[in-house]
Scaffold this motif. Sequence first.
Motif: not given
Length: 107
Positions: A18-38
């Motif tokens: 994001r700091l390098a200019g990538v505008r599209k991203f999806a943050n997935v918290p470590e504690d919810d990774k198995d549920e939210q990553l898909d």
Amino acid sequence: MSQEIAVVGSPDFTTGFRLAGVRKFANVPEDDKDEQLDDAVREVFEDDGVGIVVMYDDDLDHLSRGVRRDVEASVEPVLVTLGGGTGSGGLREQIKRAIGIDLMDED
């Protein structure tokens, strides 16, 4: 033609991009990774404006079998993984999948 780069992963992983200019991203918290990553990965891969999706290599282990199969076989957008167990063989396969030929083919 898809031209944007998207990053999917933990906030620590996506921040540098994001700091390098990538505008599209999806943050997935470590504690919810198995549920939210898909869901995050599906959403990014369905975005017609995305041509390259960057993920941390170890995060692939948290994807369901179907989603993992789909993203690894995807040509557009192409999946690029960083860190973890990615070696020259993995990078070679990613390049081959992205451009359609094996640049290292010795035949």
